[in-house]
Write an enzyme that holds these catalytic residues in place. Structure first.
Site, PDB file in Angstrom:
ATOM      1  N   GLU A   1       0.632  -1.342  -0.027  1.00 34.70           N
ATOM      2  CA  GLU A   1       0.119  -0.100   0.020  1.00 34.70           C
ATOM      3  C   GLU A   1       0.963   1.333   0.093  1.00 34.70           C
ATOM      4  O   GLU A   1       0.619   2.205  -0.699  1.00 34.70           O
ATOM      5  CB  GLU A   1      -0.997  -0.189   1.163  1.00 34.70           C
ATOM      6  CG  GLU A   1      -2.223  -1.091   1.078  1.00 34.70           C
ATOM      7  CD  GLU A   1      -1.564  -2.495   1.438  1.00 34.70           C
ATOM      8  OE1 GLU A   1      -0.633  -2.496   1.985  1.00 34.70           O
ATOM      9  OE2 GLU A   1      -2.486  -3.234   1.408  1.00 34.70           O
TER      10      GLU A   1
ATOM     11  N   HIS B   1     -10.796  -6.080   9.810  1.00 33.21           N
ATOM     12  CA  HIS B   1     -11.415  -5.646   8.447  1.00 33.21           C
ATOM     13  C   HIS B   1     -12.795  -5.210   8.829  1.00 33.21           C
ATOM     14  O   HIS B   1     -13.580  -5.169   7.802  1.00 33.21           O
ATOM     15  CB  HIS B   1     -11.668  -7.068   7.576  1.00 33.21           C
ATOM     16  CG  HIS B   1     -10.227  -7.608   7.143  1.00 33.21           C
ATOM     17  ND1 HIS B   1      -9.510  -8.295   7.904  1.00 33.21           N
ATOM     18  CD2 HIS B   1      -9.487  -7.472   6.222  1.00 33.21           C
ATOM     19  CE1 HIS B   1      -8.449  -8.872   7.551  1.00 33.21           C
ATOM     20  NE2 HIS B   1      -8.563  -8.222   6.126  1.00 33.21           N
TER      21      HIS B   1
END
Length: 742
Positions: free
Chosen positions: A71, A140
């Protein structure tokens, strides 16, 4: 306009912008869909949840870039690409992964404009999934929008529906500053009607999904849907709610929140993010500082507990909609905290519902029960096997208790969320369980049952000699059809109260003029001659030899022009406050309608259209803004205004048409006070389709009828005579003022 899912709306927004602007690129992990597993088909998946499916196939590897699982690298690359002329849309996948690239967002992307004296632009959109409700556990399931809201230089967007998602994402891609675009992962299969064209929704303007008098509820993203569900239940208990969807947390529409709290005096905030320093706390501080005197009760927050998200809810944990309802009820009745009252569901009873084992799952089959009724179970014990089109999986008990009822039978197929069983304490009475089951099933199936056999007709977009027109064609009968023609800025919705009633014994067609509603935005010259030619083309396309024309405002000028150019195609006229019968026009209305881009600036303009100004509310204004946000809509309005109202006067004088053409049955209804057709400062009701000798309105057949105010029902004399056509007055009254213009 067609029904689209949240996923499809986001995909369509990116696709339309990539077609429009070659600088738009897509970056992220698996956004091209990988290689399709063993099949080796590129774009077989279209991203981890299918949101970008099809983009790689259309735009290729140079504009849809699969990145490594790093990322920090690709978010940094996207920021650099944005700073050097591209418009990247980078997918972070789960917002929980932001820790890996926070420096690139917080210290680089957000600061470029400030560090370079306002000269640098960073048109970067970072998309990410967020939120709980999918059994994705602590790593998540976070809602981190307060983190981004805290960082100056970032714009933060949280769409609450497919319509909002498409318009807000297009706005984000066109914005010259970095935007964090957060998508609740549970919403990807939500569906609603969404325009096929591109449109934008401005940042910093909240949407009122409903208006009420007792309680203001502010919610974000998916919580907006749950807040509206709670408001529906409260409405049945006599408590009316205003529900605010801020759309963006940065910028935040402070004025709308403060105005609504001033109206209701009570505030509930539904916020999925962790409770410390979240948006609920921020908005509570705002209202406490700036609207404290307006409060009739303490501010209440519906927020999660201060710990990482669990895999699933514990026993008895009320869902946000139920908690919001409870807070709203206590606010509406101003009950103190100690007098909570009962929740809508008995917390000693736990429903067992058909689970959702995947984002695409809509129903499942109870393959078999693994526990007998009366058995005591612990949280996590296997209760039943659930079979879907893809998997068979064990359903674990959400709580400890006794399996008191098996509602679903083995082999039964049920929708996700349907009740399949009930857990309760051993001492809970059978009567309480029966009442619980009856209430649950009634609320679960109410919406489906109401609409199962009564689907209203929907408009469709048809090709009319190369032009796209949205048409609603209903009714049957032997007589000549009726064609309804709306005014400047209007659409077929203006005939909501007339259309079906007029169609009781004949065919009635309403359509959006070019440049309006769901029709194409090419208006040609924008003149009455142009629109009249479209009317004739529509009649040709639909196989109609002649029709009764019922027309309002600018549409009245279109109808008169059609009588002038094609008299054999017109069976009769009914004209409601028509344009073209005098030079005056209120340009404050015309210009205001064109330029207003916020509810606050549009509401005063719409007030010109009605005698009772209270009819104009935020929801009505937002409906008008939905049309104006469509690409090309405002340009079309400008062209129409330039063609018909040059130099602040009406261009066409159609009064001679009433005297020179062969008489047509019909009638003209002209409001005695019609400010949309009057310039400011001049008394209304003069020289607009009126007999100057007697100051009475002309009718198209030479008779004179009594004029009525525009918002009142039409007089009984407004009848399509000699044809058997029904009276417009008896078919529901004047067209509703919504979207109608001079």
């Amino acid at each position: 306009m067609s029904k689209k899912s949240f996923r499809q709306a986001i995909n369509e927004a990116m696709r339309l912008e990539m077609r429009r602007d070659p600088r738009v690129i897509i970056m992220g992990e698996d956004v091209a869909g990988g290689q399709g597993g063993s099949s080796g088909v590129v774009d077989a998946w279209g991203g981890v949840l299918g949101v970008t499916k099809g983009l790689y196939t259309e735009f290729g590897p140079e504009r849809v870039l699969d990145t490594p699982i790093t990322e920090a690298s690709y978010i940094g690359a996207a920021a650099g690409a944005a700073a050097t002329g591209l418009r990247p849309v980078a997918e972070l996948m789960f917002v929980d992964f932001v820790g890996s690239c926070l420096d690139q967002i917080m210290n680089q992307t957000a600061k470029f404009r400030y560090m370079f004296g306002g000269k640098a632009r960073t048109p970067l959109v970072i998309r990410a999934m967020f939120g709980a409700g999918f059994n994705a556990a602590a790593q998540h399931s976070q809602a981190l929008y307060p983190l981004f809201t805290h960082i100056p230089g970032l714009k933060v967007v949280i769409p609450s529906s497919p319509y909002e998602a498409k318009g807000l994402l297009i706005e984000a891609i066109r914005d010259d500053d970095p935007v964090i675009f957060l998508e609740h992962k549970v919403m990807y299969d939500d569906e609603e009607e969404v325009p096929d064209e591109a449109y934008t929704i401005p940042f910093g303007e909240a949407n009122l999904t409903r208006e009420g008098d007792d309680v203001t509820i502010v919610a974000f993203g998916r919580m907006v849907k749950l807040a509206n569900e709670a408001a529906d239940k409260l409405e049945r208990q006599g408590i009316s709610c205003t529900v605010i969807d801020p759309r963006t947390t940065s910028p935040l529409d402070r004025d709308t929140i403060l105005d609504c709290v001033a109206d209701t005096g009570r505030l509930v905030i539904v916020d999925e993010s962790s409770p410390r320093c979240n948006m609920a706390a921020d908005i509570s501080a705002l209202v406490a500082e700036e609207a404290f005197d307006a409060l009739k009760a303490p501010i209440r927050r519906v927020i999660p507990p201060p710990h990482p998200g669990p895999l699933r809810l514990s026993a008895g944990s009320p869902l946000p909609a139920r908690r919001c309802e409870d807070r709203g009820r206590r606010q509406g009745r101003h009950e103190p905290q100690s007098h909570r009252g009962s929740l809508i569901m008995n917390v000693s009873i736990t429903p067992i519902t058909m689970p959702k084992f995947g984002l695409a799952m809509t129903e499942g089959k109870l393959a078999g029960w693994m526990v007998r009724p009366g058995a005591t179970v612990k949280a996590g014990d296997d209760l039943a096997d659930i079979e879907t089109s893809k998997i068979t999986n064990a359903y674990e008990s959400p709580a400890a208790g006794v399996l008191r009822r098996q509602i679903a039978q083995e082999g039964e197929m049920l929708a996700v969320g349907a009740l399949i069983g009930v857990l309760a304490d051993a001492d809970t009475s059978d009567a309480d369980i029966d009442a619980f089951i009856a209430q649950f099933n009634a609320e679960f199936s109410a919406g489906t049952a109401e609409n199962a056999d009564d689907t209203p007709p929907e408009p469709s977009v048809i090709d009319v000699k190369g032009r796209s027109l949205r048409v609603l064609d209903i009714g049957h009968g032997d007589g000549d059809p009726i064609v309804l023609i709306h005014g400047f800025g209007g659409d077929i919705g203006n005939w909501l109260f007339n259309h079906a009633a007029l169609a009781s014994d004949r065919r009635v067609i309403a359509f959006d003029l070019p440049g309006h509603g769901g029709s194409g935005k090419d208006v040609g010259a924008g003149s009455l001659e142009f629109f009249s030619s479209v009317v004739v083309d529509l009649l040709d396309t639909l196989g109609i030899e002649r029709a009764h024309l019922v027309a309002h405002s600018l549409g009245g000028g279109v109808a008169l022009t059609t009588v002038k150019n094609a008299p054999s195609r017109v069976a009769s006229l009914a004209l409601l406050a028509p344009a073209g019968l005098g030079p005056d026009i209120n340009m404050a209305f015309i210009d205001g309608f064109i330029t207003a881009d916020r509810q606050k600036t549009l509401i005063p303009v719409l007030s010109y259209l009605v005698h009772d100004k209270g009819l104009i509310g935020r929801k009505m204004a937002d409906d008008v803004l939905r049309y104006k946000r469509l690409d090309g809509a405002v340009d079309a309005l400008r062209q129409v205004a330039a063609a018909n109202f040059a130099d602040g006067r009406q261009t066409d004088n159609l009064r001679p048409v009433l005297e020179s053409v062969p008489p047509h049955p019909g009638h003209l209804g002209q409001g005695r006070r019609n400010p949309a057709l009057q310039p400011r400062g001049r008394p209304a009701g003069r020289d607009h389709g009126r007999d100057p000798a007697r100051n009475r309105p002309y009718a198209a057949d030479g008779t004179v009828g009594r004029g009525q105010q525009q918002d009142q029902n039409l007089p009984d004399t407004l009848t399509l005579r000699k044809t058997g056509a029904p009276s417009a007055a008896k078919a529901g009254g004047a067209p509703r003022p919504h979207n109608t213009c001079g």
